[in-house]
Design an enzyme around this catalytic site. Sequence first.
Site, PDB file in Angstrom:
ATOM      1  N   HIS A 188      12.325  -0.725  -0.291  1.00 36.42           N
ATOM      2  CA  HIS A 188      11.903  -2.059   0.136  1.00 36.42           C
ATOM      3  C   HIS A 188      12.039  -3.050  -1.025  1.00 36.42           C
ATOM      4  CE1 HIS A 188       9.474  -4.655   2.717  1.00 36.42           C
ATOM      5  NE2 HIS A 188       8.680  -4.925   1.696  1.00 36.42           N
ATOM      6  N   TRP A 235       8.839   1.957   6.921  1.00 40.27           N
ATOM      7  CA  TRP A 235       7.703   1.107   7.302  1.00 40.27           C
ATOM      8  C   TRP A 235       8.210  -0.132   8.065  1.00 40.27           C
ATOM      9  CZ3 TRP A 235       2.767   1.579   7.962  1.00 40.27           C
ATOM     10  CH2 TRP A 235       1.874   0.506   7.823  1.00 40.27           C
ATOM     11  N   SER A 281      10.714  -9.335   3.465  1.00 42.80           N
ATOM     12  CA  SER A 281       9.451  -8.784   3.934  1.00 42.80           C
ATOM     13  C   SER A 281       8.619  -9.859   4.642  1.00 42.80           C
ATOM     14  CB  SER A 281       8.720  -8.164   2.754  1.00 42.80           C
ATOM     15  OG  SER A 281       7.874  -7.164   3.208  1.00 42.80           O
ATOM     16  N   LYS A 306      10.004 -12.329   7.662  1.00 44.12           N
ATOM     17  CA  LYS A 306       9.399 -12.700   8.952  1.00 44.12           C
ATOM     18  C   LYS A 306       9.393 -14.229   9.033  1.00 44.12           C
ATOM     19  CE  LYS A 306       5.821  -9.129   7.991  1.00 44.12           C
ATOM     20  NZ  LYS A 306       6.344  -7.847   8.262  1.00 44.12           N
TER      21      LYS A 306
END
Length: 413
Positions: free
Chosen positions: A393, A341, A248, A252
């Site tokens: 997730h 998402w 997550s 990144k």
Amino acid sequence: MNPNSTAATFFGSACVALAVLAAHVAIAAEPQRHFRPDAPNAAAYTLPDPLVSRDGRKITTAEQWTHVRRPEVLELFREHVYGRVPDTPYRQTFTVVNENPRAMNGAATLRQIAIKIEADGGSGKPVTIHLNLFVPNARTKPAPAFLLICNRSVDNIDPTREKKSEFWPAEDGIARGYAMAAFFNGDVAPDKKNSHDQGIHGLLNRGTPAPDAWGTLAAWAWGASRCLDYLQTDPAIAKEQVAVIGHSRGGKTALWAGAEDQRFALVCSNDSGCGGATLSRRKTKEKETVTVINRAFPHWFNANFKAYGGREAELPVDQHMLMALIAPRAVAVHSAEQDLWADPRGEFLSLVHARPVFQLFGRQALGESPQMPAINEPLQGDGAQYHIREGKHNLTLVDWTSYWDFADRVFAR
Ligand code: GTR
């Protein structure tokens, strides 16, 4: 027409259309898999061509990429997205504060290392990154390593192993022959708004941050590189075989760390989504957008990035170019079926569109016109892997197992 957009992007769009069509066919054959490979309302978009330089030159060789276009793309990401690390001089020391050669019932050696950063001249509050490292004892040579950027609580990277979590399944990694390293991102910089005077920002920033000054993701990525500085000094670690991994916001960060620091041999992104693996220009009604992420987490990126909410088409880069910055090293992008998402398909397409850069180095990435693979069936390519797991997730043992499988191949184990 935008000089950075070329015919290649139309070809790219055609590939997208074909891939979408093909994936829909696959789904029709497997109705029990409720994953929707593409949101129906993804609007058309055109990506910048990684292989056209700012002055319009076509990049046709690995050498041109390495010396002309790669530095340019890296600078564009620094300027418009993640920000620039300040050039304030600093000193760094490594102290092994704890060592246990019989950890995990003798399977591993634990080392806990305090990485202390001080500004040259000694002003400002020093920053200490606490690196936890398990090295497999059953090894005949230095071990390849995975470095996790932990964006969850420190319990997830417990060096005592009283608490165990799938987020960092250190025992399993050791059993696979990998050294398992992890640090808590909050050691480097707090995950909060208006924190440019805290953590490493507080130590190294001078004056009011410029619009292109580093955001928090860039600070965490910088912290990962300081951990790599240590790992490269540890004789138990194969220093050319260190992977960086994050989930997550940590994913990144892992991608940006891999772009900034070419010593990372493998970059693993897990559910990294917007500002990570997924394309910013691709919009669906389920996914996080540049507007939304800038509003919720303004500190993650630099100030310039705020201008691109709703104006993604004006960005001189998109995230396929972040994947391209990793070439010819290896990159693994993982998504989760229910994590719309983070936009699984957009994460996949980033890798697809990075292929022309991998090809300059003779690597095939995911191959020509790849289809999005079925759930739980990793698509292992040449220098690139894409995997979509069932579920939500999260970073799970299923993800880790697939990263290790890919790493076995990358590191020819
Ligand atoms: C979400 C954020 C995502 C992702 C996630 C996480 O709230 O919108 O971009 O980074 O947090 O880090 O878990």
